[in-house]
Design an enzyme around this catalytic site. Structure first.
Site, PDB file in Angstrom:
ATOM      1  N   ASP A  39       0.856  -1.197   0.000  1.00 48.37           N
ATOM      2  CA  ASP A  39       0.000   0.000   0.000  1.00 48.37           C
ATOM      3  C   ASP A  39       0.888   1.241   0.000  1.00 48.37           C
ATOM      4  O   ASP A  39       1.712   1.418   0.895  1.00 48.37           O
ATOM      5  CB  ASP A  39      -0.899  -0.030   1.238  1.00 48.37           C
ATOM      6  CG  ASP A  39      -1.701   1.250   1.418  1.00 48.37           C
ATOM      7  OD1 ASP A  39      -1.943   1.945   0.414  1.00 48.37           O
ATOM      8  OD2 ASP A  39      -2.070   1.551   2.565  1.00 48.37           O
ATOM      9  N   ASP A  43      -4.230   3.962   2.738  1.00 41.56           N
ATOM     10  CA  ASP A  43      -5.650   3.655   2.921  1.00 41.56           C
ATOM     11  C   ASP A  43      -5.875   2.207   3.350  1.00 41.56           C
ATOM     12  O   ASP A  43      -7.014   1.764   3.494  1.00 41.56           O
ATOM     13  CB  ASP A  43      -6.448   3.974   1.658  1.00 41.56           C
ATOM     14  CG  ASP A  43      -6.062   3.108   0.454  1.00 41.56           C
ATOM     15  OD1 ASP A  43      -5.120   2.284   0.579  1.00 41.56           O
ATOM     16  OD2 ASP A  43      -6.688   3.266  -0.611  1.00 41.56           O
ATOM     17  N   ASP A  47      -1.949  -1.226  -3.781  1.00 39.00           N
ATOM     18  CA  ASP A  47      -2.229  -0.501  -5.021  1.00 39.00           C
ATOM     19  C   ASP A  47      -1.084  -0.696  -6.010  1.00 39.00           C
ATOM     20  O   ASP A  47      -0.065  -1.329  -5.707  1.00 39.00           O
ATOM     21  CB  ASP A  47      -2.463   0.980  -4.735  1.00 39.00           C
ATOM     22  CG  ASP A  47      -1.411   1.588  -3.814  1.00 39.00           C
ATOM     23  OD1 ASP A  47      -0.212   1.360  -4.061  1.00 39.00           O
ATOM     24  OD2 ASP A  47      -1.784   2.281  -2.845  1.00 39.00           O
ATOM     25  N   ASP A 214      -9.535 -15.675 -16.505  1.00 39.43           N
ATOM     26  CA  ASP A 214     -10.387 -16.113 -15.404  1.00 39.43           C
ATOM     27  C   ASP A 214     -11.527 -16.964 -15.948  1.00 39.43           C
ATOM     28  O   ASP A 214     -12.147 -16.629 -16.960  1.00 39.43           O
ATOM     29  CB  ASP A 214     -10.940 -14.876 -14.695  1.00 39.43           C
ATOM     30  CG  ASP A 214     -11.663 -15.207 -13.414  1.00 39.43           C
ATOM     31  OD1 ASP A 214     -11.023 -15.738 -12.491  1.00 39.43           O
ATOM     32  OD2 ASP A 214     -12.879 -14.937 -13.324  1.00 39.43           O
ATOM     33  N   GLU A 277      -7.132 -20.373 -16.513  1.00 43.79           N
ATOM     34  CA  GLU A 277      -7.589 -20.846 -15.222  1.00 43.79           C
ATOM     35  C   GLU A 277      -8.783 -21.744 -15.519  1.00 43.79           C
ATOM     36  O   GLU A 277      -9.905 -21.281 -15.685  1.00 43.79           O
ATOM     37  CB  GLU A 277      -8.005 -19.694 -14.319  1.00 43.79           C
ATOM     38  CG  GLU A 277      -8.398 -20.167 -12.928  1.00 43.79           C
ATOM     39  CD  GLU A 277      -9.413 -19.265 -12.257  1.00 43.79           C
ATOM     40  OE1 GLU A 277      -9.419 -19.197 -11.033  1.00 43.79           O
ATOM     41  OE2 GLU A 277     -10.240 -18.656 -12.968  1.00 43.79           O
TER      42      GLU A 277
END
Length: 555
Positions: A39, A43, A47, A214, A277
């Protein structure tokens, strides 16, 4: 004379194998679960900038590529796998410029970048679904059963629990094999095909080196959407062909995408790849996804699911290698990811087994995927309080049963929840510990979106760096050896004789032994020990293999 090898051993100098065309055939690829990696802004959520700043750590670890989980614009109903805009970065994770800078920084370090693409479903906030006319063309809407259409169109169940159908204000129903916020797309519509090819071109133009697809076994549903006639359907995924998964029609989509990827690769002079996947009931059906004109890799969940038993492991390895060899593809090995219980916990809560399983995986022919934190030996977090849980499966039907089967963003094995917390996925997604004695352990300037255990101070990157007995240094040594030894990676393998409970196989110039038993096993020393997951002793001509250990030998 007695010789003892502790873990790890320095890697010998040997010619490097390099990573040129065909780099993916033996690449080690590191999965970054973006919200839990690093991070940068305080927050509590990882990211893209945080990930970019930590890329030198991955270069030093010795991986070849980074796979980033979705960072696209999303309401975050399912950790970003509910995408509202495939060409925009969600403000939680940064900006499109941050994505561009990450890709450039990775390339400067010699790392390739793979990003997720989610083609089975979108978010219900996607502009297509928000437009009633477009929605009924590009998603799967059906009238209900019953006197007034009050019953779902069929008996399909959501992977997250409960019916796979939600009724609209108009009285019809739409299909969502996952959360209601994730409506399934209608891949019979050519506009859906065109849109996803355009999305791929957008990210390829930005410089990515491939896509992890995915639910690569999804998209196509059986004609007529027939009933299954069976409850607990999530447990059937990967065990049989279902009318909504592993339908033969998905392969036409993958062939089209392969043509697109090859075109970009030819233009760049280097290959860009597709990674499936995919859950399939057999190794042979899984191999269909990596035929020469389809995707380049497919995750080997059969290996991930294998119990810690020599016979079972050998059977899975043989079946996997035979199936992929039949189509000229490498096998892709994986032990952990963001959807399954971490293998330190899954393998009986044994760090020794986890370390041994990793050395076994990295000695096998083909490519390997690492999940962030496994190089630290992180266990599954099994005591998260209900009020911090965020897995959507926890809030649906699965919560009552304590079991969630495999699926798109829940790709756990049928028994993959063993050792976890009610079969849900938050426990493997707790943010990474980087340094310090107290949470958030250097994850960022603030807290962390899921609480980290108070006893992780000894597991941080800083605490393990330089400690020759640490799991992190074992990974670093193994990856350096894998890169330097020409016999590792893609290439031949042969089984060697071994006592019951022990696996032994040769690669060019190397022999790997794996003791799956809980006690030491003696055998004639097969060569010079290079690296072991636990201290191994060689007394005269006899080697003592510790229980639950793996050793690499120079031969």
């Amino acid at each position: 004379m007695t010789q003892e090898l502790t873990s790890p051993s320095p890697a010998p100098q040997a010619p490097g194998t390099g990573r040129g065309p065909g780099w993916w055939r033996d690449a080690v690829i590191y999965q970054v679960y973006v919200r839990s990696f690093a991070d940068s802004d305080g927050d509590g959520i990882g990211d893209l900038r945080g990930a970019r700043e930590r890329l030198p750590y991955l270069k030093d670890l010795g991986v070849d590529a980074v796979w980033l989980t979705p960072f696209y614009a999303s309401p975050q109903a399912d950790g970003g796998y509910d995408v509202a805009d495939y060409r925009a970065v969600d403000p939680l994770f940064g900006t499109l410029q941050d994505a561009d800078e990450l890709i450039r920084a990775a390339h400067d370090l010699g790392l390739r970048v793979i990003v997720d693409i989610v083609p089975n479903h979108t978010s219900d906030r996607h502009p297509w679904f928000q437009d009633p006319e477009l929605a009924r063309q590009r998603y799967l809407f059906r009238p209900g059963k019953g006197e007034s259409g009050e019953l779902p169109p069929n008996d399909w169940e959501s992977v997250f629990g409960g019916p796979a159908w939600t009724r609209t204000d108009r009285g019809d129903w739409y299909l969502h094999l996952f959360a209601p916020e994730q409506p399934d797309l209608n891949w019979d519509n050519p506009e859906v095909h065109a849109e996803f090819e355009a999305i791929m071109r957008f990210w390829l133009d930005l410089g990515v080196d491939g896509f992890r697809v995915d639910v690569a076994h999804g998209m196509i549903k059986a004609p007529g959407l027939p009933d299954i006639g069976h409850g607990a359907q999530a447990q059937l995924i990967g065990a049989q062909v279902l009318p909504f998964f592993d339908q033969d029609g998905v392969h036409a989509i993958h062939r089209a995408w392969r043509r697109l990827l090859d075109g970009y690769g030819d233009a760049r002079g280097k290959q860009v790849i597709g990674v499936a996947e995919a859950w399939a009931p057999t190794a042979e059906r899984l191999a269909l996804y990596v035929r020469p004109d389809e995707l380049h890799q497919a995750f080997n969940f059969q290996f991930l699911n294998a119990p810690w038993q020599s016979d079972a492991l050998r059977s899975v390895i043989d079946a996997s290698l035979a199936a992929t060899a039949s189509v000229g593809a490498p096998t892709t090995w994986v032990l952990s990811n963001h959807d399954v219980v971490r293998h330190t916990t899954r393998l009986g809560g044994s760090l020794a087994r986890a370390r041994a399983a990793t050395l076994l995986m990295l000695a096998l022919p083909g490519s390997a995927y690492l999940y962030q934190g496994e190089e630290l030996g992180l266990p599954e977090v099994t005591d998260l309080p209900d009020e911090v849980r965020q897995d959507p499966a926890f809030f649906r039907g699965g919560r009552a049963t304590g079991a969630v089967g495999p699926g798109t963003d829940t790709e756990s094995a049928p028994d993959g929840a063993a050792g976890g917390q009610d079969g849900f996925r938050d426990g493997c997604r707790v943010p990474l510990p980087w340094s310090g004695e107290l949470p958030p352990y250097g994850f960022g300037p603030g807290g962390s979106w899921l609480p980290q255990p108070a006893d992780w101070g000894g597991l941080t990157v800083a605490a393990q760096t330089g400690d020759p007995a640490s799991t992190l240094e074992l990974y670093r040594a193994a990856l350096e050896l894998r890169r330097r030894l020409p016999g590792l990676g893609d290439g031949p393998m042969s089984w060697a004789p071994a006592p019951d409970g022990v696996l032994a196989f040769t690669r060019p110039g190397l022999l790997c032994t794996v003791n799956t038993l809980g006690h030491d096993v003696g055998l004639p020393a097969p060569g010079t020990p290079l690296l072991s997951s636990a201290p191994v002793t060689v007394d005269d001509a006899t080697a003592q293999l510790p229980g639950d250990s793996c050793t690499w030998w120079a031969i």
